[in-house]
Scaffold this active site. Structure first.
Site, PDB file in Angstrom:
ATOM      1  N   HIS A   1       0.772  -2.729   4.929  1.00 17.51           N
ATOM      2  CA  HIS A   1      -0.361  -1.800   4.933  1.00 17.51           C
ATOM      3  C   HIS A   1      -1.669  -2.548   5.241  1.00 17.51           C
ATOM      4  O   HIS A   1      -2.501  -2.080   6.008  1.00 17.51           O
ATOM      5  CB  HIS A   1      -0.537  -1.149   3.554  1.00 17.51           C
ATOM      6  CG  HIS A   1       0.650  -0.351   3.086  1.00 17.51           C
ATOM      7  ND1 HIS A   1       1.436  -0.760   2.028  1.00 17.51           N
ATOM      8  CD2 HIS A   1       1.160   0.828   3.500  1.00 17.51           C
ATOM      9  CE1 HIS A   1       2.379   0.144   1.815  1.00 17.51           C
ATOM     10  NE2 HIS A   1       2.240   1.115   2.698  1.00 17.51           N
TER      11      HIS A   1
ATOM     12  N   ASP B   1       8.042   2.154  11.061  1.00 18.25           N
ATOM     13  CA  ASP B   1       8.365   3.575  11.080  1.00 18.25           C
ATOM     14  C   ASP B   1       8.119   4.094  12.500  1.00 18.25           C
ATOM     15  O   ASP B   1       7.246   4.919  12.741  1.00 18.25           O
ATOM     16  CB  ASP B   1       7.500   4.311  10.052  1.00 18.25           C
ATOM     17  CG  ASP B   1       7.680   3.732   8.661  1.00 18.25           C
ATOM     18  OD1 ASP B   1       8.668   4.097   8.015  1.00 18.25           O
ATOM     19  OD2 ASP B   1       6.865   2.889   8.231  1.00 18.25           O
TER      20      ASP B   1
HETATM   21  P1  AMP Z   1       3.744   4.263   3.708  1.00 23.89           P
HETATM   22  O1  AMP Z   1       2.791   3.965   2.608  1.00 23.89           O
HETATM   23  O2  AMP Z   1       5.119   3.721   3.492  1.00 23.89           O
HETATM   24  O3  AMP Z   1       3.725   5.713   4.134  1.00 23.89           O
HETATM   25  O4  AMP Z   1       3.212   3.455   4.970  1.00 23.89           O
HETATM   26  C1  AMP Z   1       1.892   3.617   5.439  1.00 23.89           C
HETATM   27  C2  AMP Z   1       1.749   2.945   6.770  1.00 23.89           C
HETATM   28  O5  AMP Z   1       2.046   1.553   6.648  1.00 23.89           O
HETATM   29  C3  AMP Z   1       2.727   3.511   7.821  1.00 23.89           C
HETATM   30  O6  AMP Z   1       2.055   3.607   9.073  1.00 23.89           O
HETATM   31  C4  AMP Z   1       3.801   2.469   7.852  1.00 23.89           C
HETATM   32  O7  AMP Z   1       4.485   2.415   9.102  1.00 23.89           O
HETATM   33  C5  AMP Z   1       3.004   1.199   7.628  1.00 23.89           C
HETATM   34  N1  AMP Z   1       3.875   0.124   7.145  1.00 23.89           N
HETATM   35  C6  AMP Z   1       4.758   0.187   6.126  1.00 23.89           C
HETATM   36  N2  AMP Z   1       5.440  -0.974   6.018  1.00 23.89           N
HETATM   37  C7  AMP Z   1       4.976  -1.775   7.009  1.00 23.89           C
HETATM   38  C8  AMP Z   1       5.298  -3.107   7.429  1.00 23.89           C
HETATM   39  N3  AMP Z   1       6.220  -3.838   6.826  1.00 23.89           N
HETATM   40  N4  AMP Z   1       4.617  -3.611   8.490  1.00 23.89           N
HETATM   41  C9  AMP Z   1       3.664  -2.879   9.120  1.00 23.89           C
HETATM   42  N5  AMP Z   1       3.334  -1.621   8.769  1.00 23.89           N
HETATM   43  C10 AMP Z   1       3.974  -1.069   7.730  1.00 23.89           C
END
Ligand code: AMP
Length: 279
Positions: A37, A150
Site C-alpha cells: 500500500h 490485483d
Molecule cells: P487492499 O487494501 O487489499 O484493497 O489493497 C489496496 C491497494 O493496494 C490495491 O490497489 C492493491 O492492489 C494494492 N496492493 C495490495 N497488496 C499489494 C502489493 N503487495 N504490492 C503492491 N500493491 C498492493
C-alpha cells in the site's frame, strides 16, 4: 495530515484545492497497511499535489461466507504509517456513510467482472466497482493508484473508467514482495507458520512458467500446468484457479503471447491468496 470521515466534507475540502489548481492522487485501500500500500501512497505523494488515501473495509465486495468480520483493522498504526509516508488526507468513512439506509445503486462491469476471481467470488467486483465509483465521485482524483497484485481489479476498473468517461489516469504499480517472493497482502496475517513457509511456492510456480515462456513454450495449457504441478507438490494448497489470460478480454488464448498474464488463486487453509505474472 487531515482525517475526514464524511463524503460531503471531503468533497468540499478537495474541490477548494482543485479550484486553486492542485492535482489530486487517490489510493483506495481497506487498511491494515503494508509496504505494498505504502508504495502506492509514495507514488501519489511524488506525482500529485494532494495524496488522498481512503481506508474503508467495503462490505459489498465480501461474499456472505467471507472474512469481512475478521478482516484485520488497525487504524492507529495505519494513520502513523500514512503520516510518515506523506499522505495529505485520509478519508475514513463508516459503512453507513458510504451505503446509507435504502442504498440500491450498484456498478457492474459485465463479463470482465465475472471471470477469474469473479467466478469464485460472485459479486466481488460489483462491490469493488461500486465503491471505487463512489470514491471517484467524492474525491475526483486526477490519478488513481492500484497494485498489479490485483491485476484483474485494475483491468475491471479501467473498463469502468473508460465506460463512464471519468477523466482519471489509472496507474498500476508493481507488486511488492517479501524477500522470499510472497506478495505482501493484509491476508498473509491469517497464515500459520507452516502455511507461511510454503506460500512463496505461488510466485515460484509463476516464475517457472514465465521462464518456460521465455524459453519458447507458448501452449497456455502447458504453462498453467507448470504452475499447478509446483503447487500440487505441497498438500496444504487447494488451487482455486490457474489461468493464462489476455489483458484486454480476460479470455484464455490457446497460445500465449507477450503481454498475457498468468493468474493464480489458491487456498492455504481458509486463506485465499492471489498472485499473477505478466509474460
Ligand atoms: P487492499 O487494501 O487489499 O484493497 O489493497 C489496496 C491497494 O493496494 C490495491 O490497489 C492493491 O492492489 C494494492 N496492493 C495490495 N497488496 C499489494 C502489493 N503487495 N504490492 C503492491 N500493491 C498492493
Amino acid at each position: 495530515m487531515k482525517i475526514i470521515s464524511t463524503r460531503k466534507e471531503t468533497f468540499h475540502y478537495l474541490a477548494a484545492l482543485k479550484m486553486r489548481g492542485r492535482t489530486i492522487g487517490l489510493v483506495p485501500t481497506m487498511g491494515a497497511l503494508h509496504e505494498g500500500h505504502l508504495s502506492l501512497v509514495r507514488a501519489a505523494v511524488r506525482e500529485t499535489d494532494i495524496a488522498v488515501v481512503s481506508i474503508f473495509v467495503n462490505p459489498t465486495q465480501f461474499g456472505p461466507t467471507e472474512d469481512l468480520d475478521q478482516y484485520p483493522r488497525q487504524e492507529k498504526r495505519d494513520l502513523e504509517l500514512l503520516g510518515a509516508a506523506g499522505a495529505h488526507l485520509v478519508f475514513m468513512p463508516t459503512p453507513e456513510e458510504i451505503y446509507p439506509r435504502g442504498y440500491r445503486t450498484y456498478v457492474e462491469v459485465e463479463q470482465l467482472g465475472g471471470k477469474l476471481c469473479g467466478a469464485s467470488r460472485p459479486g466481488h467486483f460489483r462491490g469493488v466497482t461500486t465503491v471505487v465509483n463512489l470514491l471517484f465521485h467524492t474525491i475526483r482524483p486526477d490519478r488513481a493508484y492500484f497494485g498489479l497484485k490485483d491485476r484483474q481489479q485494475l483491468i475491471v476498473l479501467r473498463r469502468m473508467v473508460k465506460d463512464f468517461g471519468w477523466p482519471i489516469e489509472m496507474i498500476g504499480m508493481p507488486t511488492v514482495r517479501e524477500p522470499d517472493g510472497l506478495a505482501l497482502s493484509s491476508r498473509n496475517a491469517y497464515l500459520s507458520s507452516e502455511e507461511r513457509a510454503v506460500a512463496p511456492l505461488i510466485q515460484r510456480g509463476l516464475e517457472a512458467a514465465h521462464d518456460a515462456f521465455r524459453s519458447g513454450q507458448t501452449e497456455s495449457a502447458a504453462l498453467c500446468e507448470i504452475v499447478s504441478r509446483i503447487l500440487e507438490r505441497e498438500p496444504r494448497f487447494r488451487i482455486d484457479y490457474v489461468q493464462l489470460v489476455n489483458q484486454e478480454s480476460l479470455e484464455t488464448p490457446m497460445k500465449a503471447s507477450a503481454g498475457d498474464f498468468i493468474a493464480v488463486a489458491a487456498f492455504l487453509g481458509n486463506t485465499r491468496l492471489i498472485d499473477n505474472v505478466e509474460l
